[in-house]
Design a protein around this motif. Structure first.
Motif, mmCIF file in Angstrom:
data_model
loop_
_atom_site.group_PDB
_atom_site.id
_atom_site.type_symbol
_atom_site.label_atom_id
_atom_site.label_comp_id
_atom_site.label_asym_id
_atom_site.label_seq_id
_atom_site.Cartn_x
_atom_site.Cartn_y
_atom_site.Cartn_z
ATOM 1 N N TYR A 321 -9.434 -29.457 29.443
ATOM 2 C CA TYR A 321 -9.457 -28.518 28.334
ATOM 3 C C TYR A 321 -8.541 -28.978 27.215
ATOM 4 O O TYR A 321 -7.471 -29.519 27.431
ATOM 5 N N LEU A 322 -9.010 -28.707 25.995
ATOM 6 C CA LEU A 322 -8.227 -29.059 24.813
ATOM 7 C C LEU A 322 -7.419 -27.844 24.386
ATOM 8 O O LEU A 322 -7.806 -26.702 24.627
ATOM 9 N N PRO A 323 -6.304 -28.098 23.704
ATOM 10 C CA PRO A 323 -5.625 -26.979 23.057
ATOM 11 C C PRO A 323 -6.541 -26.385 21.986
ATOM 12 O O PRO A 323 -7.426 -27.071 21.466
ATOM 13 N N ILE A 324 -6.323 -25.122 21.661
ATOM 14 C CA ILE A 324 -7.204 -24.424 20.718
ATOM 15 C C ILE A 324 -7.331 -25.170 19.385
ATOM 16 O O ILE A 324 -8.434 -25.355 18.867
ATOM 17 N N LEU A 325 -6.223 -25.661 18.886
ATOM 18 C CA LEU A 325 -6.287 -26.336 17.575
ATOM 19 C C LEU A 325 -7.158 -27.585 17.621
ATOM 20 O O LEU A 325 -7.912 -27.855 16.686
ATOM 21 N N ASP A 326 -7.061 -28.324 18.731
ATOM 22 C CA ASP A 326 -7.898 -29.526 18.860
ATOM 23 C C ASP A 326 -9.365 -29.144 18.943
ATOM 24 O O ASP A 326 -10.232 -29.796 18.362
ATOM 25 N N CYS A 456 -9.708 -22.965 26.711
ATOM 26 C CA CYS A 456 -8.863 -24.021 26.150
ATOM 27 C C CYS A 456 -7.592 -24.103 26.989
ATOM 28 O O CYS A 456 -7.316 -23.219 27.793
ATOM 29 N N SER A 457 -6.835 -25.166 26.798
ATOM 30 C CA SER A 457 -5.664 -25.335 27.653
ATOM 31 C C SER A 457 -4.620 -24.248 27.391
ATOM 32 O O SER A 457 -3.844 -23.916 28.264
ATOM 33 N N ASN A 458 -4.599 -23.686 26.177
ATOM 34 C CA ASN A 458 -3.590 -22.666 25.874
ATOM 35 C C ASN A 458 -4.213 -21.330 25.499
ATOM 36 O O ASN A 458 -3.636 -20.553 24.748
ATOM 37 N N GLY A 459 -5.414 -21.064 26.028
ATOM 38 C CA GLY A 459 -5.974 -19.747 25.774
ATOM 39 C C GLY A 459 -7.481 -19.723 25.783
ATOM 40 O O GLY A 459 -8.130 -20.672 26.223
ATOM 41 N N LEU A 460 -8.002 -18.596 25.303
ATOM 42 C CA LEU A 460 -9.456 -18.408 25.277
ATOM 43 C C LEU A 460 -9.909 -18.177 23.849
ATOM 44 O O LEU A 460 -9.256 -17.466 23.088
ATOM 45 N N ILE A 461 -11.047 -18.771 23.520
ATOM 46 C CA ILE A 461 -11.671 -18.524 22.225
ATOM 47 C C ILE A 461 -12.906 -17.674 22.443
ATOM 48 O O ILE A 461 -13.671 -17.925 23.374
ATOM 49 N N HIS A 462 -13.081 -16.665 21.631
ATOM 50 C CA HIS A 462 -14.343 -15.921 21.619
ATOM 51 C C HIS A 462 -14.957 -16.156 20.249
ATOM 52 O O HIS A 462 -14.360 -15.774 19.231
#
Ligand SMILES: *[C@@H]1O[C@H](CO)[C@@H](O)[C@H](O)[C@H]1NC(C)=O
Ligand SMILES: *[C@@H]1O[C@H](CO)[C@@H](O)[C@H](O)[C@H]1NC(C)=O
Ligand SMILES: *[C@@H]1O[C@H](CO)[C@@H](O)[C@H](O)[C@H]1NC(C)=O
Length: 497
Positions: A321-326, A456-462
């Motif tokens: 998993y990528l960080p959200i920004l990536d 993502c590695s540091n959270g979830l995107i919806h």
């Protein structure tokens, strides 16, 4: 007195013997005609000129399926099939061995298997008590011996040819009905055609194309191909002992793969066991269903199977998993959110060592407003605080990210207050079971969730179909900028229309 009695017994014996002899003289064709439960086969013989004339004039062995066998047979009843039941030479039960040659050119041999006192021809069992009927085709001294065996399944040659019967390789190369092109290509790639052409009797397992995905095709090397051949044995599914272990041609010092047959709930399977493997040949068992069993060929028998033997499924490593920004910067569909975040300084929030829940409007969500504003101009504007504030409504920073299911549960009775980066707000999550989609209700606006729970590695995107903006956003428009005003005015138009 004594003498007269003996004479009577003697005469009686002669009479009995003659009656038996007379009965036994009935030629095989007539004998078949007289048995009601062979009349389906008899009518087949009647329609096949070659079979009939062979029975009239030749030394033959006949395998007659009972009517019940024809009832169960789903295939095409043609003359080739009928001729496949008549073989050259008269073989009594005690003489049956290895294979018989059918009277018609180009048909595969009839393979004989003995198991626990039973005798099978191909996959059909000989009904021993009713078989071994033998008689000459005519009563004079030109008569030829003939033998009749009764069997419980119809014999289907499947592969017919004009001259020579087809080898396993001929059959696989020509057959279009079985979908085995990919494995055949592998045989050719490794130049192993000879193994499928060689004389003698082997058992061949051929995986169907459907299972030969890119990975399994790649893993199918010469050892794997050889693991699909049991040499020197012609094994049909009924007479083969189940769970017995057979060597394959994949039997070298460092690769050793064995096969066995299984029968479970009326289905037949073959199981491979890689006893010795290496980096690319994993040890262990693979079970594959036999989907087209018992195809006789000149040099043995073919079974089409559901998946290749000795090849394991690709081990799916979870995508790192990528960080959200990536994720945002790499996703061409989330470019606008990313760019607005970059320019406004909002993205710095996403660099904290925290967990995030981020409702990301997809580009289209912005674009549905986009023909109403000049995106590039917007990015050059000095009103980035406004943008940052709007983006902040989409972000929840915390110790754990919230899945849509969690939010749905939490808001089930009312709305759930979430602490966003731009303040507390009330969200209600609804679920459209028809579309299997979540819907966010925010400030009385309903927003479809396009894709929930992107990890993502540091959270979830919806990913959502509309940005979180409201009518009131347009009421405090900074008046200095015509463009910005234009944007909010445009948004206003859309949201109020
Ligand atoms: C019988 O076999 C011959 C030789 O292969 C073939 O040409 C013919 O089409 C077959 N007939 C049927 C009905 O399958
Ligand atoms: C993302 O947006 C920027 C700024 O408008 C643009 O230069 C870039 O080409 C876009 N990238 C993609 C992948 O759409
Ligand atoms: C949501 O609630 C249901 C019913 O109480 C429960 O079974 C489920 O585990 C909950 N899901 C989450 C993600 O909390």
């Amino acid at each position: 007195m004594m003498c007269a009695r003996l004479t009577t017994i003697f005469l009686l014996l002669i009479v009995l013997k003659r009656r038996e002899a007379v009965l036994r003289k009935l030629p095989v064709l007539k004998y078949i005609a007289q048995h009601d439960d062979l009349n389906k086969f008899y009518s087949q013989l009647y329609m096949s000129a070659l079979s009939r004339s062979s029975l009239n004039y030749r030394e033959v062995t006949v395998f007659a399926p009972v009517n019940e066998a024809f009832r169960r047979f789903g295939g095409d009843l043609n003359q080739n099939l009928t001729s496949y039941h008549v073989a050259y030479n008269a073989y009594r039960l005690r003489d049956l061995n290895t294979y018989l040659e059918p009277i018609q050119k180009g048909l595969p041999p009839l393979w004989v298997t003995k198991l626990n006192g039973d005798i099978y021809v191909n996959n059909a069992m000989i009904l021993l008590s009713r078989s071994d009927y033998h008689a000459n085709n005519r009563q004079d001294n030109l008569g030829k011996p003939q033998v009749l065996h009764i069997i419980d399944e119809v014999l289907d040659p499947i592969a017919t040819n004009l001259e020579n019967p087809q080898s396993a390789y001929d059959f696989l190369r020509k057959s279009k009905d079985y979908g085995v092109k990919k494995f055949v290509r592998k045989i050719e790639e490794y130049k192993l055609e000879d193994l499928f052409n060689e004389d003698g009797g082997n058992t061949y397992f051929i995986p169907a194309d459907e299972a030969m995905d890119e990975y399994k095709s790649k893993m199918t090397d010469s050892y794997i191909i050889k693991a699909h051949i049991i040499p020197k044995r012609v094994l049909f599914t009924r007479p083969v002992p189940k769970n017995s272990i057979y060597d394959t041609l994949a039997d070298v010092d460092y690769i050793y793969i064995l096969l066995s047959f299984l029968n479970e709930k009326d289905r037949y399977y073959v199981k491979s066991n890689t006893i010795l493997g290496d980096a690319t040949h994993q040890n262990g068992e693979i079970k594959s269903e036999i989907i087209h069993a018992n195809i006789p060929v000149k040099n043995g028998v073919i079974h089409i199977i559901k998946r290749p033997l000795g090849v394991f499924d690709k081990i799916l490593t979870k995508f790192p998993y990528l960080p959200i920004l990536d994720k945002l910067s790499n996703d061409p569909y989330l470019n606008i959110t990313y760019n607005l975040g970059e320019k406004s300084g909002f993205n710095q929030l996403l660099s904290q060592p925290k967990k995030f829940t981020f409702f990301v409007p997809k580009d289209q969500a912005w674009s549905s407003l986009k023909n109403l504003y000049d995106y590039d101009k917007l990015l050059r504007l000095g009103y980035m605080n406004e943008i940052k504030k709007v983006l902040g409504r989409h972000l929840i920073v915390g110790d754990i990210p919230y899945s849509m299911e969690t939010l749905y549960n939490a808001s089930s009775s009312n709305c759930v207050y979430l602490k966003t980066s731009s303040g507390r707000a009330c969200f209600t999550i609804l679920y459209k079971s028809g579309d299997k989609k979540f819907v966010i209700k925010w400030n009385n606006i309903y927003i479809d969730v396009y894709k929930a729970n992107y990890e993502c590695s540091n959270g979830l995107i919806h990913i959502i179909d509309r940005p979180l903006v409201t009518n009131s956003d347009y009421e405090n428009v900074p008046e200095e900028s015509g463009s910005f005003l234009q944007l909010w005015n445009a948004l206003h138009k859309i949201l109020t229309s």
